[in-house]
Design a protein around this motif. Sequence first.
Motif, PDB file in Angstrom:
ATOM      1  N   VAL A 177       1.015  -1.405   0.135  1.00 25.21           N
ATOM      2  CA  VAL A 177       0.048  -0.109  -0.026  1.00 25.21           C
ATOM      3  C   VAL A 177       0.819   1.359  -0.001  1.00 25.21           C
ATOM      4  N   LEU A 178       0.584   2.259  -0.908  1.00 25.51           N
ATOM      5  CA  LEU A 178       1.295   3.371  -1.080  1.00 25.51           C
ATOM      6  C   LEU A 178       0.495   4.598  -0.393  1.00 25.51           C
ATOM      7  N   MET A 179       0.957   5.410   0.321  1.00 26.13           N
ATOM      8  CA  MET A 179       0.023   6.559   0.897  1.00 26.13           C
ATOM      9  C   MET A 179       0.915   7.944   0.683  1.00 26.13           C
ATOM     10  N   ASP A 180       0.456   8.841  -0.165  1.00 20.71           N
ATOM     11  CA  ASP A 180       1.023  10.119  -0.345  1.00 20.71           C
ATOM     12  C   ASP A 180       0.264  11.237   0.308  1.00 20.71           C
ATOM     13  N   GLU A 181       0.934  11.508   1.345  1.00 21.36           N
ATOM     14  CA  GLU A 181       0.586  12.744   2.317  1.00 21.36           C
ATOM     15  C   GLU A 181      -0.904  12.570   2.670  1.00 21.36           C
ATOM     16  N   PRO A 182      -1.487  11.216   3.047  1.00 25.96           N
ATOM     17  CA  PRO A 182      -2.976  11.092   3.238  1.00 25.96           C
ATOM     18  C   PRO A 182      -3.485  11.756   4.356  1.00 25.96           C
ATOM     19  N   LEU A 183      -2.889  12.494   5.151  1.00 27.01           N
ATOM     20  CA  LEU A 183      -3.633  12.960   6.395  1.00 27.01           C
ATOM     21  C   LEU A 183      -3.341  14.494   6.145  1.00 27.01           C
ATOM     22  N   GLY A 184      -2.772  14.817   5.208  1.00 27.93           N
ATOM     23  CA  GLY A 184      -2.656  16.375   5.268  1.00 27.93           C
ATOM     24  C   GLY A 184      -3.572  17.551   5.329  1.00 27.93           C
ATOM     25  N   ILE A 205      -3.942   4.236  11.284  1.00 27.24           N
ATOM     26  CA  ILE A 205      -3.132   3.370  10.234  1.00 27.24           C
ATOM     27  C   ILE A 205      -2.073   2.418  10.613  1.00 27.24           C
ATOM     28  N   LYS A 206      -1.449   3.017  11.825  1.00 28.67           N
ATOM     29  CA  LYS A 206      -0.195   2.102  12.568  1.00 28.67           C
ATOM     30  C   LYS A 206      -0.884   0.811  12.998  1.00 28.67           C
ATOM     31  N   HIS A 207      -2.177   1.039  13.553  1.00 22.33           N
ATOM     32  CA  HIS A 207      -2.483  -0.299  14.222  1.00 22.33           C
ATOM     33  C   HIS A 207      -3.213  -1.177  13.142  1.00 22.33           C
ATOM     34  N   ILE A 208      -3.793  -0.731  11.983  1.00 21.20           N
ATOM     35  CA  ILE A 208      -4.086  -1.608  11.000  1.00 21.20           C
ATOM     36  C   ILE A 208      -3.047  -2.148  10.299  1.00 21.20           C
ATOM     37  N   HIS A 209      -2.037  -1.422   9.956  1.00 19.44           N
ATOM     38  CA  HIS A 209      -0.822  -1.988   9.539  1.00 19.44           C
ATOM     39  C   HIS A 209      -0.290  -3.230  10.258  1.00 19.44           C
ATOM     40  N   GLU A 210      -0.316  -2.917  11.558  1.00 20.20           N
ATOM     41  CA  GLU A 210       0.212  -3.946  12.621  1.00 20.20           C
ATOM     42  C   GLU A 210      -0.605  -5.471  12.461  1.00 20.20           C
ATOM     43  N   ARG A 211      -2.032  -5.098  12.336  1.00 24.49           N
ATOM     44  CA  ARG A 211      -2.953  -6.138  12.452  1.00 24.49           C
ATOM     45  C   ARG A 211      -2.695  -7.082  11.090  1.00 24.49           C
ATOM     46  N   LEU A 212      -2.810  -6.140   9.938  1.00 23.12           N
ATOM     47  CA  LEU A 212      -2.786  -6.719   8.623  1.00 23.12           C
ATOM     48  C   LEU A 212      -1.440  -7.339   8.128  1.00 23.12           C
ATOM     49  N   GLY A 213      -0.528  -6.722   8.651  1.00 21.96           N
ATOM     50  CA  GLY A 213       0.929  -6.993   8.084  1.00 21.96           C
ATOM     51  C   GLY A 213       1.319  -6.647   6.815  1.00 21.96           C
ATOM     52  N   VAL A 214       0.451  -5.779   6.113  1.00 21.34           N
ATOM     53  CA  VAL A 214       0.428  -5.302   4.787  1.00 21.34           C
ATOM     54  C   VAL A 214       1.983  -4.303   4.937  1.00 21.34           C
ATOM     55  N   THR A 215       2.760  -4.383   3.443  1.00 26.51           N
ATOM     56  CA  THR A 215       3.791  -3.635   3.428  1.00 26.51           C
ATOM     57  C   THR A 215       3.511  -1.961   3.027  1.00 26.51           C
ATOM     58  N   VAL A 216       3.836  -1.013   3.717  1.00 26.25           N
ATOM     59  CA  VAL A 216       3.511   0.350   3.552  1.00 26.25           C
ATOM     60  C   VAL A 216       4.581   1.103   3.193  1.00 26.25           C
ATOM     61  N   VAL A 217       4.412   2.139   2.096  1.00 20.53           N
ATOM     62  CA  VAL A 217       5.234   3.103   1.670  1.00 20.53           C
ATOM     63  C   VAL A 217       4.625   4.351   1.896  1.00 20.53           C
ATOM     64  N   TYR A 218       4.993   5.025   2.625  1.00 22.01           N
ATOM     65  CA  TYR A 218       4.266   6.354   3.196  1.00 22.01           C
ATOM     66  C   TYR A 218       5.157   7.398   2.715  1.00 22.01           C
ATOM     67  N   VAL A 219       4.433   8.493   2.154  1.00 19.12           N
ATOM     68  CA  VAL A 219       5.273  10.071   2.034  1.00 19.12           C
ATOM     69  C   VAL A 219       4.659  11.148   2.748  1.00 19.12           C
ATOM     70  N   THR A 220       5.529  12.017   3.366  1.00 15.81           N
ATOM     71  CA  THR A 220       5.182  12.880   4.120  1.00 15.81           C
ATOM     72  C   THR A 220       6.220  14.009   4.427  1.00 15.81           C
TER      73      THR A 220
END
Length: 364
Positions: free
Chosen positions: A161-168, A182-197
């Motif tokens: 999953v790629l996230m580009d400034e999603p909370l701006g 988002i952090k807790h969902i990531h930990e629960r699902l184990g999906v790879t996340v690349v986040y830009v901010t």
Amino acid sequence: MSDANDRYVSFQDVQKTYDGENLVVKGFNLDIKKGEFVTMLGPSGSGKTTCLMMLAGFETPTHGEIFINGSAVNRIAPHKRNIGMMFQNYALFPHMTIAENLAYPLQVRKLSRADIEEKVKRALDMVELSGFEQRRPKQLSGGQQQRVALARALVFEPTLVLMDEPLGALDKQLREQMQYEIKHIHERLGVTVVYVTHDQGEALTMSDRIAVFNNGVVQQLDTPQGLYERPMNSFVADFIGENNVLFGEVERYENGRCILRVNGEPVVATAVTEQAPGSKVIVSIRPERVVLDTQGNGHENHFVGQVVERIYHGDHIRVRVGLLGQGQFILKLPNNAANSGLKEGDSVQVAWSSNDARALDIVQ
């Protein structure tokens, strides 16, 4: 470079130019493990979003190769990369219900109606929006719309999953709440996340590792704690958190310590690099690592300063002190009885350990 088995996403010597002359990304190398949350952090124009867009397939590298799960993807279309995307502007279809918005990426993949209904329900449960299926985006708050965008990015169960400034676009309180969600969902699902901010607090809160960008180059790749506690140059020290800076001249090195002169006074700091005696260096000290100490108590650095400004912050007191010929030295002190009486003009004893001060790159 890490072992090949550790690389789920891999950028290998990637460069990008739009005009054929100026590189916006310069020789970028990064390996990301499966299930890792990696943030690309930096100011506007530093190259972080361009790297994300190349990974998504919306931009093509001028040079180098990008791999996902061992397969080169430079010439693979975005919709064939099986990547979930989440943007700042939500990108929800206004004429569709929430259920229809979530069902759309599943319909594109030609899932059965029963599978679509099950996955949509599961995704809405995950972001705590069960019962909102028949509403339209304009009937939701900004935070609820962002949760729908997150659910849509995850509904088809991508491994990346790629996230580009999603909370701006969110206000401060809601942004902080969504960071934890988002952090807790990531930990629960184990999906790879690349986040830009560009928000360093956001990056520190959410990430396993952070790549700090400036002028198309990664200045440092490290854990949040590593970046904050052990910055490798003055750009990282200044960009990550608040930072006191002293300008000094190297006198000598001893046992991993740099002894330098600041306005004629000796200062001891951890040596990050070794420079020739007489070289100009920057010393970085975090405000919360500085104490008021009349006895010294083993601190190698102990100086007399004068309170220039005192600001009450509730949980702490922010004190600006004139020190070593510089008037912008900041302390963050506990809000307790010992510090409650400080006022402008007071003479104070300021101290810090050499372990908490870092002698960084040469001042040009």
